[in-house]
Write a protein that holds these residues in place. Structure first.
Motif, mmCIF file in Angstrom:
data_model
loop_
_atom_site.group_PDB
_atom_site.id
_atom_site.type_symbol
_atom_site.label_atom_id
_atom_site.label_comp_id
_atom_site.label_asym_id
_atom_site.label_seq_id
_atom_site.Cartn_x
_atom_site.Cartn_y
_atom_site.Cartn_z
ATOM 1 N N ASP A 153 0.812 -1.231 0.000
ATOM 2 C CA ASP A 153 0.000 0.000 0.000
ATOM 3 C C ASP A 153 0.845 1.282 0.000
ATOM 4 O O ASP A 153 0.332 2.357 0.260
ATOM 5 N N GLU A 154 2.121 1.182 -0.315
ATOM 6 C CA GLU A 154 2.974 2.361 -0.177
ATOM 7 C C GLU A 154 2.601 3.497 -1.136
ATOM 8 O O GLU A 154 2.661 4.675 -0.757
ATOM 9 N N THR A 155 2.200 3.170 -2.357
ATOM 10 C CA THR A 155 1.820 4.252 -3.291
ATOM 11 C C THR A 155 0.595 4.992 -2.741
ATOM 12 O O THR A 155 0.512 6.221 -2.810
ATOM 13 N N GLN A 156 -0.330 4.216 -2.147
ATOM 14 C CA GLN A 156 -1.517 4.852 -1.543
ATOM 15 C C GLN A 156 -1.103 5.754 -0.383
ATOM 16 O O GLN A 156 -1.649 6.852 -0.204
ATOM 17 N N LYS A 157 -0.145 5.320 0.385
ATOM 18 C CA LYS A 157 0.337 6.119 1.521
ATOM 19 C C LYS A 157 0.968 7.429 1.031
ATOM 20 O O LYS A 157 0.824 8.472 1.670
ATOM 21 N N VAL A 158 1.651 7.379 -0.100
ATOM 22 C CA VAL A 158 2.244 8.606 -0.668
ATOM 23 C C VAL A 158 1.135 9.560 -1.098
ATOM 24 O O VAL A 158 1.178 10.763 -0.794
ATOM 25 N N ARG A 159 0.111 9.013 -1.769
ATOM 26 C CA ARG A 159 -1.028 9.849 -2.194
ATOM 27 C C ARG A 159 -1.708 10.476 -0.985
ATOM 28 O O ARG A 159 -1.975 11.666 -0.961
ATOM 29 N N ASN A 160 -1.974 9.671 0.027
ATOM 30 C CA ASN A 160 -2.667 10.164 1.229
ATOM 31 C C ASN A 160 -1.860 11.246 1.935
ATOM 32 O O ASN A 160 -2.409 12.243 2.396
ATOM 33 N N ALA A 161 -0.546 11.044 2.002
ATOM 34 C CA ALA A 161 0.290 11.973 2.763
ATOM 35 C C ALA A 161 0.439 13.311 2.061
ATOM 36 O O ALA A 161 0.392 14.365 2.705
ATOM 37 N N PHE A 162 0.619 13.290 0.760
ATOM 38 C CA PHE A 162 0.980 14.538 0.067
ATOM 39 C C PHE A 162 0.034 14.940 -1.063
ATOM 40 O O PHE A 162 0.265 15.954 -1.731
ATOM 41 N N GLY A 163 -1.011 14.153 -1.284
ATOM 42 C CA GLY A 163 -1.982 14.483 -2.326
ATOM 43 C C GLY A 163 -1.376 14.545 -3.723
ATOM 44 O O GLY A 163 -1.834 15.297 -4.580
ATOM 45 N N VAL A 164 -0.317 13.755 -3.930
ATOM 46 C CA VAL A 164 0.319 13.786 -5.247
ATOM 47 C C VAL A 164 -0.178 12.644 -6.127
ATOM 48 O O VAL A 164 -0.683 11.646 -5.622
ATOM 49 N N GLN A 165 -0.044 12.832 -7.417
ATOM 50 C CA GLN A 165 -0.366 11.775 -8.385
ATOM 51 C C GLN A 165 0.763 10.753 -8.370
ATOM 52 O O GLN A 165 1.921 11.119 -8.538
ATOM 53 N N VAL A 166 0.433 9.497 -8.110
ATOM 54 C CA VAL A 166 1.467 8.470 -8.235
ATOM 55 C C VAL A 166 0.981 7.452 -9.260
ATOM 56 O O VAL A 166 0.080 6.677 -8.989
ATOM 57 N N LYS A 167 1.576 7.535 -10.423
ATOM 58 C CA LYS A 167 1.232 6.537 -11.463
ATOM 59 C C LYS A 167 2.303 5.468 -11.415
ATOM 60 O O LYS A 167 3.485 5.765 -11.348
ATOM 61 N N GLY A 168 1.899 4.223 -11.414
ATOM 62 C CA GLY A 168 2.889 3.141 -11.354
ATOM 63 C C GLY A 168 3.368 2.921 -9.937
ATOM 64 O O GLY A 168 2.655 3.216 -8.972
ATOM 65 N N GLY A 169 4.587 2.435 -9.790
ATOM 66 C CA GLY A 169 5.108 2.076 -8.479
ATOM 67 C C GLY A 169 5.929 3.181 -7.840
ATOM 68 O O GLY A 169 6.102 4.265 -8.399
ATOM 69 N N VAL A 170 6.442 2.881 -6.644
ATOM 70 C CA VAL A 170 7.176 3.890 -5.866
ATOM 71 C C VAL A 170 8.517 4.251 -6.529
ATOM 72 O O VAL A 170 8.922 5.411 -6.548
#
Ligand SMILES: [Zn+2]
Length: 449
Positions: free
Chosen positions: A226-243
């Motif tokens: 769930d790390e990409t989701q955690k990045v989105r939640n923390a900073f509201g950034v678009q994360v396409k693909g993996g970390v």
């Protein structure tokens, strides 16, 4: 100090096994390797002799992911999910840890590492100028890359700590200690700060580093699904693909970045790691204990990515024993892929030595037994039931040997452990300091409640 280790079986981790071999060292370096009979005649006077008959000499093991100070919390909280473990247990007690506690914890890890045949440790923790992990490692005579871990919530303190760490410790203690800039992870370091830290590393390298001894970066990458989701939640950034792909989009990946865990990688992430020459630290025991998943190590190796081995922290492993990491790495990928030909012993031993050196950008000096390299070597006592009969020493080192089989450890040409006895520190004193530090921490927690 000059040494002559003779009558040994030498596994160089540079594609050679020498039987009835000898190694001569002068000062910090290996100056000769060859047949025992030749070297014994050549290096007679002025060399301390170590008779290694019936023993096997290997390069010191390299642990590329540790949080050395956390040994103070070994066994404090187990059997919990990663986030709950961190947020409810580890972080609340960690905030009471003083610089002295950090130093004491690191002394314990350094002691344990040397005694189990590890000569280099990459540690990521909080740098405190008064007492710290670098001080502990240098006193123990352990080689290390000591980082300061960075979080978005304390940018100013981090930058000050990074400056002081590099200035005080990079390439210090006879070259035993190097330093690093360590963003904790993509979900705790915001994209802007991630770029600033990349720039910081460049700036520190210009001042204190060199091509030969660079200041590197170390970061947790894709430890859980769930790390990409955690990045989105923390900073509201678009994360396409993996970390890994996300970090690449920030322009922060290069050959001096070492990514720990790399469990939840996409195919593209692996291609990115290869393209940017990112190094990987595989931590199979920690990943199993925290049920994070299994890193696609055979795929990364196939793609040509440099993979090394690490224990992770003493509370997610719970030891600094690289022999158990080697065995687990060898078994895990065979089991999960139903393919016993994966991760053969020879390859696993290399991941723990020469590949570890490459991961730390230190391969010109350590990771194999070669003339001109630093004398970091371990003598394993094969005179034991579980290491006989001997058909193949490397097989025994990965599948049968125990950390307690280590007899003598040489780091930077200095004997750090001789015949099972640490020469640099008093083990009982270290253990006493650790128990005192533990009591103090528990008292602080009680008072808080
Ligand atoms: Zn870690």
């Amino acid at each position: 100090m000059n040494l002559l280790i003779h009558d040994a079986t030498i596994i160089t981790c540079n594609k050679k096994t020498i039987r009835e071999g000898a190694i001569a060292t002068e000062g910090m370096e290996i100056v000769d390797i060859g047949k025992s009979s030749t070297l014994k005649a050549k290096y007679r006077r002025g060399y301390e002799k170590i008779n290694a008959k019936g023993k096997v000499v290997i390069p010191g093991l390299i642990n590329t992911h540790q949080h050395a100070a956390m040994s103070l919390l070994r066994g404090y909280a187990d059997d919990l999910p990663l986030q709950e473990w961190l947020e409810k247990w580890i972080w609340p007690i960690e905030k009471h840890m003083t610089p002295h506690d950090i130093y004491v914890g690191a002394l314990l890890t350094a002691t344990e590492s040397i005694m189990s045949g590890t000569t280099t440790v990459k540690t990521m923790y909080h740098y405190t100028p008064e007492e710290n992990e670098a001080k502990a490692f240098s006193e123990a005579g352990l080689r290390g890359v000591v980082g300061h871990v960075c979080f978005s919530w304390r940018k100013k303190e981090d930058k000050k700590a990074l400056n002081e760490l590099a200035k005080t410790w990079h390439n210090k203690a006879d070259g035993l200690i190097r330093t690093s800039v360590d963003p904790h992870s993509a979900y705790t370091v915001d994209p802007k700060y991630m770029k600033e830290l990349h720039e910081k590393r460049r700036e520190l390298n210009a001042r204190y580093g060199s091509e030969k001894s660079p200041i590197i970066s170390h970061i947790h990458v894709a430890e859980t699904e769930d790390e990409t989701q955690k990045v989105r939640n923390a900073f509201g950034v678009q994360v396409k693909g993996g970390v890994m792909e996300y970090l690449d989009s920030l322009g922060v990946l290069d050959k001096h970045v070492i990514a720990a865990h790399c469990v939840a990688l996409t195919e593209k992430d692996i291609a990115v790691a290869k393209q940017r020459h990112v190094k990987v630290s595989h931590n199979p025991i920690s990943n199993l204990k925290l049920a994070s998943g299994v890193s696609p190590v055979p795929k990364m190796l196939e793609a040509g990515v440099t993979v090394s081995l690490g224990t992770d922290s003493p509370c997610s492993n719970n030891t600094a024993d690289m022999f158990s990491v080697m065995k687990t790495a060898a078994l895990l990928h065979k089991g999960i892929n139903k393919d016993p030909t994966l991760m053969p012993a020879q390859q696993v031993l290399e991941l723990a030595t020469i590949e570890g050196a490459k991961a730390l950008s230190w391969e010109k000096e350590i990771g194999s037994i070669e003339i001109g390299k630093k004398a970091d070597m371990v003598i394993v006592n094969f005179d034991q039931p579980h290491l006989h009969p001997i058909y193949d020493e490397t097989s025994h080192l990965v599948y049968a040997a125990k950390a307690s089989d280590i007899e003598t450890v040489i780091i930077n040409g200095r004997i750090s452990m001789e015949n099972g006895k640490l020469t640099t520190l008093n083990v009982h004193k270290v253990v006493k300091m650790v128990e005192e530090a533990k009591e103090n921490l528990l008292n602080k927690l009680r008072h808080q409640r």
